[in-house]
Design a protein around this motif. Structure first.
Motif: not given
Length: 813
Positions: A161-167, A27-35
């Motif tokens: 947990q592995i976070f993948t961000l789509k920046l 919601m802050a613009g740092l899209e979590v594409e996968e968790r």
């Protein structure tokens, strides 16, 4: 950007679950594409130590192991792993354990087994069998001090947990775990743990001479020598694990340390083998003709637009992108030179794509890396090298030549409130920006913000407004309905919409395609006859360099794509804009000066005329099939077709389409030259028409049922072959002055073979070379009375007279 949640929480640990943490970042613009978890689900696997092993009595490749699983319990397990040895700490799946699904897709249940007559009370596991790596060459070796009997998921933190961000490109400051933590602290108010970066005391005084000759390439360059290291030292398991969870495999201790600090703080760095540096280093622009062999084995040529690091002999590195193979570190390396620099983003952007590869370093530097922390990050790299590889560090040589000077950006609170769509106060805006660590000076209804050195994206007022909206939270923005009145526009009955046209083409068996409006220049030259198409200033690809002025090229490309995949029958259409130069077009809200952008519709047919069936034999689609579809599209309006020429179409099988006295497009078969160049055995047939005339339609009007029977008369007339069908029908209809002629149909054409022309066979009906016989059916009808023979004969004679006078026709004997 990929990283483990546990690493992020070391810097900032808000009281949120993993799911809530992902939602907050998104919601802050740092899209979590996968968790996803670090390992798939499994149970019953514990830490064990091999106490003793001996050969299997019945199998050479198997060994019988005595395994301590904690609590004084020992199990006998048969194992075939080549790296199994006494004293090794490994994962042990006890009887009843459930392992992740294998190639069959089913979970593996461990039971009491017999292997060649020897009982086995479990299984010793590889990394692949646990689903945490692809290595199946041997058992997974755990740390020697791992507690025996502990669940392996706890020992290796496999529930992490592995976070993948789509920046997006403006979030370069989040291309590190610390950068994401900094954002998370601002969003949640949780404390941020900022590392201290302690200074490493030099133990020797040697400094490598470095000249920065291009301040527009490198604004700051920091480096130090470290001697006497053990480059063959093993990378600690904790570092290997974190790198793996960032998607980076372990290479060697020195390379892993450099990568680790890049993921930790976003600082790409490079480690040179000092023994292979001749003299000092120069940081400069390349020279034409210079070449460099890179770490990936590729040899590249540079020019004056590419930054390099060179020694007295040759190039050693592509600045900010990749190091050279000549100074690469290896297990034999003993002395190294550490480099951390600030490279100007514009000097790095696009250089990787020029050489057809990309690197993590180039990805970060072309977006912007903090120039203020080169020394601190160099200290962190040195600290890790001394911990893992040992060595004697020298002093840091830090050269600051041309650093970016942050410019204050003004934010008007009233403007922010208008753009965001909610009332805001000066205090709210200032508080949100200060949470991000920005320097804020309050004024009268406005703020002056000085961006920190790591925020390259804050340049204009709109950037600050975005930050305010992010910190307030997009989910907190009010839902304000539109205030403007919504008035439905009345659609004239004589006009149909483009979607109705699409539906009708779909009902005729055509599928819609949507293509790029920018195409190859060759298409415009060859298929549209456009020698000067509208060129793009910045094409997304070299083969998409101009704007199309015709839809035919796009449809032919679709046909090419389908025939290459063995499609046997293709029916496609497109409704879209074309672009051409037109000096009469003014500049306006929906137009560009000098550029016409009309809408057109085009269709293509190729393959068999009908799908495979039993009722009719197979035949290829031809001009008349497509013409029939076009007439059905225009019905009840009647189009006129006149022979014409088009650059893409067959010169003898092409017609211009006229509707209501206006030329609206072309229909025809593809030119043999283009058919042969594309390798098609059969020619596709196409049409392209202006859209606007097709949207007009005639209203249906009720007609009374005729009270009197119609009369039909058939005529066979001999005409010159040059006469067109449209010309014949126009002449017949124009000859009727009574209004009784309601329909004219051509139902037969006779062209005799050469040996049956006049002079060879009298049965040819009196035809000579260059003539043909057409059979017409005239339908006559009168509303008020029955037609008499005399009236019918009068209309027929007037038709024959007109045909004779205007087309030089005669009644066939």
């Amino acid at each position: 950007m990929q990283f483990p949640e546990s690493w992020l929480r070391e810097f900032c640990n808000p009281p949120l679950s993993s799911e809530q943490l992902a939602d907050t970042l998104t919601m802050a613009g740092l899209e979590v594409e996968e968790r996803r978890p670090a390992a798939p689900p499994f149970s019953g696997v514990v830490v064990a130590r091999i106490e003793h092993l001996e050969p299997h009595p019945q199998a050479e490749r198997l060994r019988v192991c005595q395994v301590d699983v904690g609590g004084g319990e020992r199990l006998q397990i048969v194992c075939g792993a080549p790296n199994a040895r006494a004293g090794m700490v490994v994962p042990c799946a006890r009887v009843g354990a459930v392992l992740p699904p294998g190639p069959s897709g089913e979970a593996l249940h461990i039971g009491l087994g017999q292997l060649r007559g020897v009982a086995s009370h479990g299984m010793l596991c590889s990394a692949q069998e646990l689903g945490i790596a692809d290595d199946a060459s041997g058992l997974l070796e755990l740390p020697a001090d791992a507690p025996l009997g502990q669940d392996v998921r706890t020992c290796l933190q496999l529930d992490d947990q592995i976070f993948t961000l789509k920046l997006t490109p403006n979030l370069a400051h989040c291309l590190s775990v610390y950068g994401v933590a900094r954002e998370l602290a601002a969003l949640t108010g949780a404390p941020l743990h900022t590392p201290a970066w302690p200074r490493v005391a030099p133990t020797q005084t040697e400094v490598l001479p470095v000249q920065v000759l291009a301040p527009d390439l490198c604004g700051r360059f920091s480096g130090r020598i470290v001697r006497g290291i053990n480059a063959g030292a093993a990378t600690p398991a904790w570092m290997v694990q974190r790198l793996a969870r960032c998607g980076q495999r372990s290479v060697s201790a020195l390379v892993d340390i450099s990568n680790y600090v890049m993921f930790e703080f976003g600082r790409p760095s490079h480690i040179f083998d000092l023994a292979h540096i001749e003299g000092g280093l120069q940081v400069r622009w390349g020279c034409a003709g210079e070449t460099l062999q890179l770490l990936n084995g590729q040899t590249v040529s540079v020019d004056e637009t590419v930054g390099v690091i060179a020694d007295a002999q040759a190039l050693e590195s592509l600045a900010g992108i990749m190091g050279g193979a000549a100074t690469a570190v290896s297990d034999a390396t003993r002395d190294v030179y550490l480099e951390a620099a600030f490279w100007w983003p514009k000097a790095i952007a696009g250089r990787s794509r020029r050489y057809h590869f990309s690197t993590d370093a180039g990805h970060r530097f072309e977006r912007g890396v903090d120039p203020a922390t080169t020394v601190e990050h160099l200290e962190r790299i040195t600290e890790l090298i001394l911990q893992i590889c040992g060595g004697q560090p020298g002093p840091i040589d830090d050269q600051s030549l041309n650093l970016p000077q942050p410019q204050p950006v003004a934010l008007r609170v009233a403007r922010a409130a208008k753009v965001i769509g909610m009332p805001l106060t000066l205090e709210q805006c200032a508080q949100a920006l200060r949470r991000l660590g920005l320097q804020v000076h309050e004024g009268q209804g406005s703020l002056s913000v000085t961006p920190p050195s790591y925020r390259f994206d804050l340049q204009i007022e709109a950037d600050l407004i975005e930050e305010v909206a992010r910190l307030i939270g997009y989910e907190h923005l009010p839902h304000t309905p539109p205030l403007a009145p919504v008035t439905a526009l009345a659609q004239p009955e004589r006009r149909r919409g483009p979607y109705a046209l699409r539906r009708q083409l779909a009902q005729l068996g055509y599928q819609e395609t949507i293509n790029f409006s920018f195409v190859q220049e060759r298409w415009e030259r060859d298929w549209a006859g456009n020698a000067q198409p509208i060129a793009l200033l910045n094409p997304i690809a070299s083969q998409m360099s101009v704007m199309r002025s015709s839809l035919l090229g796009s449809l032919l490309a679709v046909l090419k794509f389908n025939t290459e995949r063995k499609a046997e029958r293709v029916r496609v259409f497109e409704l879209g804009r074309v672009f051409r130069h037109d000096a009469a077009v003014p500049d306006g809200p929906t137009s560009v000066a000098g550029v016409a952008q009309p809408l057109r519709v085009a269709a293509l047919a190729w393959g068999d005329a009908l799908p495979l069936q039993w009722g009719e034999g197979a035949r290829s689609v031809d001009f008349h099939d497509l013409k029939g579809d076009l007439q059905a599209l225009l019905a009840p309006r009647q189009a006129r077709f006149e022979p014409a020429e088009h650059p893409a179409l067959h010169p003898g099988r092409c017609a211009q389409v006229w509707l209501d006295g206006q030329a609206i497009g072309y229909i025809g078969e593809l030119h043999p030259r283009w058919r042969q160049s594309e390798g098609w055995q059969q020619a596709p047939v196409l049409f392209e028409l202006e859209l606007e005339p097709l949207l007009q339609r005639e209203l249906v009007q009720a007609q009374p049922v005729h009270r009197h029977q119609p009369v039909q008369r058939d005529l066979a007339v001999v005409l010159p072959e040059r006469v067109a069908h449209a010309e014949l029908l126009a002449t017949v209809r124009g000859a009727d002055r009574t209004g009784w002629l309601t329909d004219v149909r051509l139902f037969d054409i006779y062209r005799p073979k050469p040996d049956r022309l006049l002079g060879h066979n009298a049965g040819a009906g009196g035809l000579v070379e260059g003539e043909q016989s057409w059979a017409l059916r005239l339908t006559l009808e009168r509303d008020d009375a029955n037609l008499t023979d005399a009236q019918i004969d009068a209309v027929v004679q007037s038709v024959l007279a007109a045909l004779s006078a205007q087309l030089h026709a005669r009644l066939r004997a």
